[in-house]
Design an enzyme around this catalytic site. Structure first.
Site, PDB file in Angstrom:
ATOM      1  N   ARG A   1       0.872  -1.240  -0.034  1.00 31.91           N
ATOM      2  CA  ARG A   1       0.076  -0.142   0.002  1.00 31.91           C
ATOM      3  C   ARG A   1       0.956   1.171  -0.054  1.00 31.91           C
ATOM      4  O   ARG A   1       1.928   1.236   0.511  1.00 31.91           O
ATOM      5  CB  ARG A   1      -0.696  -0.016   1.292  1.00 31.91           C
TER       6      ARG A   1
ATOM      7  N   THR B   1      -9.771   0.574  -8.994  1.00 26.37           N
ATOM      8  CA  THR B   1      -8.892  -0.261  -8.626  1.00 26.37           C
ATOM      9  C   THR B   1      -8.934  -1.662  -9.472  1.00 26.37           C
ATOM     10  O   THR B   1      -9.785  -1.638 -10.122  1.00 26.37           O
ATOM     11  CB  THR B   1      -9.232  -0.794  -7.062  1.00 26.37           C
TER      12      THR B   1
ATOM     13  N   THR C   1      -4.311  -0.886  -6.864  1.00 25.14           N
ATOM     14  CA  THR C   1      -5.064   0.537  -6.931  1.00 25.14           C
ATOM     15  C   THR C   1      -4.171   1.630  -7.316  1.00 25.14           C
ATOM     16  O   THR C   1      -3.121   1.634  -6.747  1.00 25.14           O
ATOM     17  CB  THR C   1      -6.034   0.673  -5.808  1.00 25.14           C
TER      18      THR C   1
ATOM     19  N   ASN D   1      -6.484   4.177  -6.703  1.00 23.34           N
ATOM     20  CA  ASN D   1      -7.810   4.763  -6.091  1.00 23.34           C
ATOM     21  C   ASN D   1      -8.798   5.051  -7.197  1.00 23.34           C
ATOM     22  O   ASN D   1      -9.108   4.314  -7.773  1.00 23.34           O
ATOM     23  CB  ASN D   1      -7.269   6.002  -5.046  1.00 23.34           C
TER      24      ASN D   1
ATOM     25  N   GLU E   1      -4.399   8.208  -3.724  1.00 21.95           N
ATOM     26  CA  GLU E   1      -4.808   7.347  -2.549  1.00 21.95           C
ATOM     27  C   GLU E   1      -4.748   8.139  -1.196  1.00 21.95           C
ATOM     28  O   GLU E   1      -5.544   7.669  -0.438  1.00 21.95           O
ATOM     29  CB  GLU E   1      -3.638   6.210  -2.259  1.00 21.95           C
TER      30      GLU E   1
ATOM     31  N   ASP F   1      -8.024   8.104   0.707  1.00 26.72           N
ATOM     32  CA  ASP F   1      -8.464   6.968   1.727  1.00 26.72           C
ATOM     33  C   ASP F   1      -8.301   7.179   2.970  1.00 26.72           C
ATOM     34  O   ASP F   1      -8.810   6.631   3.981  1.00 26.72           O
ATOM     35  CB  ASP F   1      -7.921   5.630   1.088  1.00 26.72           C
TER      36      ASP F   1
HETATM   37  N1  GLY Z   1      -8.444   2.994  -3.137  1.00 26.91           N
HETATM   38  C1  GLY Z   1      -9.271   1.964  -2.894  1.00 26.91           C
HETATM   39  C2  GLY Z   1      -8.947   1.091  -1.566  1.00 26.91           C
HETATM   40  O1  GLY Z   1      -8.045   0.872  -1.218  1.00 26.91           O
HETATM   41  O2  GLY Z   1      -9.898   0.930  -0.947  1.00 26.91           O
END
Ligand code: GLY
Length: 551
Positions: free
Chosen positions: A86, A360, A378, A380, A399, A402
Site C-alpha cells: 500500500r 482499482t 489500485t 484509487n 490514494e 482514503d
Molecule cells: N483505493 C481504494 C481502496 O484501497 O479501498
C-alpha cells in the site's frame, strides 16, 4: 455414513485436482494472455501475477499501475501469506493538510492533482513477492509489459470510451492534471505506444526497485513533484518498503476464509459480516437470492461492521487495530443482535461496538500445483490523480483520499473515519481491498476479489455467498447483481442497475433510498466438485478468464 467413509470422501475431496490445470481471471485480455503464457512455461502463480501486474500498468491505465499500490494474498506450498504494498503518506504530509482556513475539507485536493498521491508501493511489492516466491527470472516476467508499451496495443472500445469520459471531466475541471498530454491519443482506436513507460519498465527489468526508488525513475518522479509543488521526496522513495503481514483467517461453514489484514478494512468487515450472518442464518430460510428480504438482511449485516470500520480501522503500524476483539465470536454474536431482519434499524443506534476507497483492479491466479495468488491493486479513482510523471510515463495515485481528512467527513466513497485513519507522515491509508481465498482440506476452492472502493467488500462477500450458499457456477456468481450498504449515507443501498425492479420497489417501500450504479468487476477462480478449475470475469467489464492446460 461410517466414519471411515467420511474420511475417505474427505481425502478424495482434498486431493481432487485436474492434473496440469491452472487458471487466470484477469481484468483484460493482454494480462490474461501474458499470465497464461507464464503458467504454460512452468512459472508459478506468483510469477504469473507479477507479469499481470506489469502488463496492467500498460494496458489498464485506469487502475493497473506503477504509481499506486496493492495487496497480494498467497497460498504457496500449503501456507498462506500476505504482502502489503500500500502507498504511504509522504513525510511532509500532515493531519490537516486538506483543510482550508475555516477547517473545512477541500475535497478535490486529495483526489486530483499533485497533492493527491501517496508514495507508490507497486514496484517494491512485485519485487518482494518475486524475491520470496518467484521461480522464473524477473526480467522475463517484466518483458511482456515492455513489449506492449514499446510496440503498442490496440485499446479496447470500453477503454477508449473511459479515457474520453475522463478527458471531458478534466476539461470541465482541470485541477492541474496533465493526463491529456499522455492519453488523448488512446481514444483514436489506433495502436497506442508509450515510449517513456517502456523505458521505465526496461530500467525496472534490469535494476529492479533500485531504479524506481533510488535511480533514474526516482529522480524523474522527485523533479516532477518539485516542479508542480508536490510532497514526495527522494527520502520518501528511498525509505519505502513493502510489508509482509499475517493474513486474517476465520472458519466459516466448512471453509477457512483467508483475507486481507489491516491496513485493509476489507478482511475484517468481510469476516465480521460472514460471522454475523451465521448467527442470523435462520433469518435466511426461505429467503430467495437477491429478494427484498435478502438485500435488506445484507444491509443490516453491513451496519455494525461499517460502524467498527469507521472507529477502529487504520494502519496497524500507527494505530492498535483491535483485530482479535473485532473477530471474537462472542462479540460478533452480540453485534448480530443489532440486526433487524424485518425492518430498517436506526442508523444512529448502530455505534462502534468495543468497550474501551473508484477504480482499482483485481486479478486471480491458480497454478498447476494448487498455489494461488489473489492480487488487488489500485491508483484509487480511475486514472488516479490524473498526473503522469513526465519523462517516466506512468500515472500517480490519488490514494491520500482514503485517509480521513477530518473526523466524520466522508471521503469520495462516503466512508468516514477518525483518529485510527488520520493522516500522519509515513502512514498507510485505510483500504477496502479484499483479496480473499476459501480453503477446504488444504486446497484452495475459491480465489476472489474486486475493485470498487468500499463496495469491494460487498462484492467479495456476495461472491462468497453466491458460491457457498447458492451454489452458483463461476460465471453466474460474478454476474449476479450485487448490493452495498455501509451505514452511511443513512438507509441508502447502492445496487447494480439490473437488480430486479420489484425488489427495488420493495426496498423503497421499506424506507431505503436506492442508488443504481455499476460496481467494480469481480475476477474469480473456483474449483468444482470434480476438482476442475473454472474462472470467470464479470461480463460487463473487459476482463478475460482462462483455464490453462499446462504440461
Ligand atoms: N483505493 C481504494 C481502496 O484501497 O479501498
Amino acid at each position: 455414513m461410517s466414519r471411515l467413509l467420511v474420511l475417505f470422501i474427505s481425502i478424495c475431496w482434498s486431493f481432487s485436482v485436474v492434473a496440469g490445470q491452472a487458471a487466470v481471471a484477469m481484468p483484460d485480455s493482454y494480462s490474461a494472455k501474458a499470465a497464461a503464457k507464464v503458467l504454460e512455461e512452468g512459472g508459478n502463480a506468483v510469477d504469473a501475477s507479477i507479469t499481470a501486474g506489469f502488463v496492467l500498468a500498460v494496458t489498464l491505465p485506469e487502475a493497473g499501475n506503477l504509481g499506486g499500490g496493492g495487496f497480494m494474498l498467497f497460498y504457496q506450498n500449503n501456507k498462506t501469506d500476505f504482502l502489503d504494498y500500500r502507498e504511504k503518506a509522504p513525510q511532509k504530509a500532515h493531519r490537516d493538510m486538506y483543510l482550508d482556513d475555516k477547517g473545512e475539507v477541500q475535497t478535490e485536493k486529495p483526489l486530483y492533482g499533485i497533492l493527491a498521491s501517496g508514495v507508490p508501493g507497486s514496484v517494491m511489492g512485485l519485487w518482494q513477492a518475486h524475491q520470496k516466491y518467484g521461480s522464473l527470472p524477473w526480467e522475463r516476467l517484466v518483458q511482456p509489459a515492455i513489449e506492449l508499451a514499446e510496440n503498442g496495443f490496440i485499446p479496447h472500445k470500453k477503454l477508449q470510451a473511459y479515457v474520453q469520459e475522463y478527458l471531458d471531466e478534466i476539461e470541465a475541471a482541470p485541477h492541474g492534471r496533465n493526463f491529456a498530454k499522455y492519453f488523448a491519443a488512446l481514444t483514436g482506436g489506433q495502436r497506442f505506444k508509450q515510449p517513456e513507460l517502456a523505458a521505465t519498465l526496461t530500467r525496472i527489468a534490469k535494476q529492479g526497485p533500485k531504479d524506481f526508488y533510488e535511480g533514474e525513475t526516482a529522480d524523474k518522479l522527485v523533479s516532477f513533484m518539485q516542479h508542480h509543488g508536490g510532497l514526495i521526496s527522494k527520502e520518501d522513495l528511498k525509505q519505502y518498503q513493502a510489508q509482509w503481514r499475517t493474513p486474517l483467517q476465520k472458519s466459516w461453514r466448512s471453509y477457512e476464509v483467508v483475507s486481507a489484514p489491516p491496513p485493509s478494512s476489507g478482511g475484517l468487515v468481510l469476516l465480521q459480516m460472514l460471522a454475523m450472518l451465521s448467527d442470523k442464518i435462520d433469518c435466511l430460510e426461505d429467503v430467495a437470492h437477491n429478494s427484498t428480504r435478502y438485500v435488506h438482511l445484507l444491509a443490516e449485516l453491513a451496519k455494525p461492521a461499517f460502524a467498527d470500520r469507521a472507529e477502529y480501522m487504520g494502519d496497524p503500524d500507527f494505530y492498535p487495530v483491535p483485530v482479535q476483539k473485532l473477530l471474537d465470536d462472542a462479540y460478533l454474536a452480540e453485534r448480530a443482535k443489532l440486526i433487524n431482519p424485518i425492518k430498517i434499524s436506526e442508523t444512529e443506534a448502530i455505534k462502534p461496538g468495543l468497550q474501551e476507497s473508484e477504480n482499482t483492479t483485481h486479478y486471480s491466479v491458480v497454478d498447476k500445483w494448487g498455489n494461488a495468488v489473489a492480487t488487488t491493486t489500485t491508483l484509487n479513482l480511475s486514472f488516479g490523480s490524473g498526473m503522469v510523471v513526465e519523462g517516466a510515463g506512468f500515472l500517480l495515485n490519488d490514494e491520500m483520499d482514503d485517509f480521513s481528512a477530518k473526523p466524520g467527513v466522508p471521503n469520495y466513497f462516503g466512508a468516514v473515519g477518525k483518529d485510527a485513519n488520520a493522516i500522519a507522515p509515513g502512514k498507510r491509508m485505510l483500504s477496502s481491498m479484499t483479496p480473499t481465498l476459501l480453503i477446504k482440506n488444504g486446497q484452495v476452492q475459491m480465489v476472489t476479489g474486486s475493485p470498487g472502493g468500499t463496495t469491494i467488500i460487498s462484492s467479495v462477500y456476495q461472491s462468497i455467498l453466491n458460491r457457498v450458499l447458492f451454489n452458483m457456477d463461476a460465471q453466474s456468481l460474478v454476474d449476479a447483481p450485487r448490493v452495498h450498504h455501509q451505514l452511511l449515507p443513512k438507509n441508502t443501498i447502492r445496487h447494480h442497475p439490473k437488480l430486479d425492479k420489484t425488489v427495488q420497489d420493495g426496498l423503497v417501500k421499506m424506507g431505503y433510498t436506492l442508488d443504481a450504479r455499476r460496481f467494480g468487476d469481480l475476477q474469480v477462480i473456483v474449483r468444482d466438485a470434480d476438482g476442475a478449475l473454472a474462472a470467470a470475469s464479470e461480463s460487463s467489464g473487459r476482463g478475460l478468464s482462462m483455464v490453462v492446460e499446462t504440461k
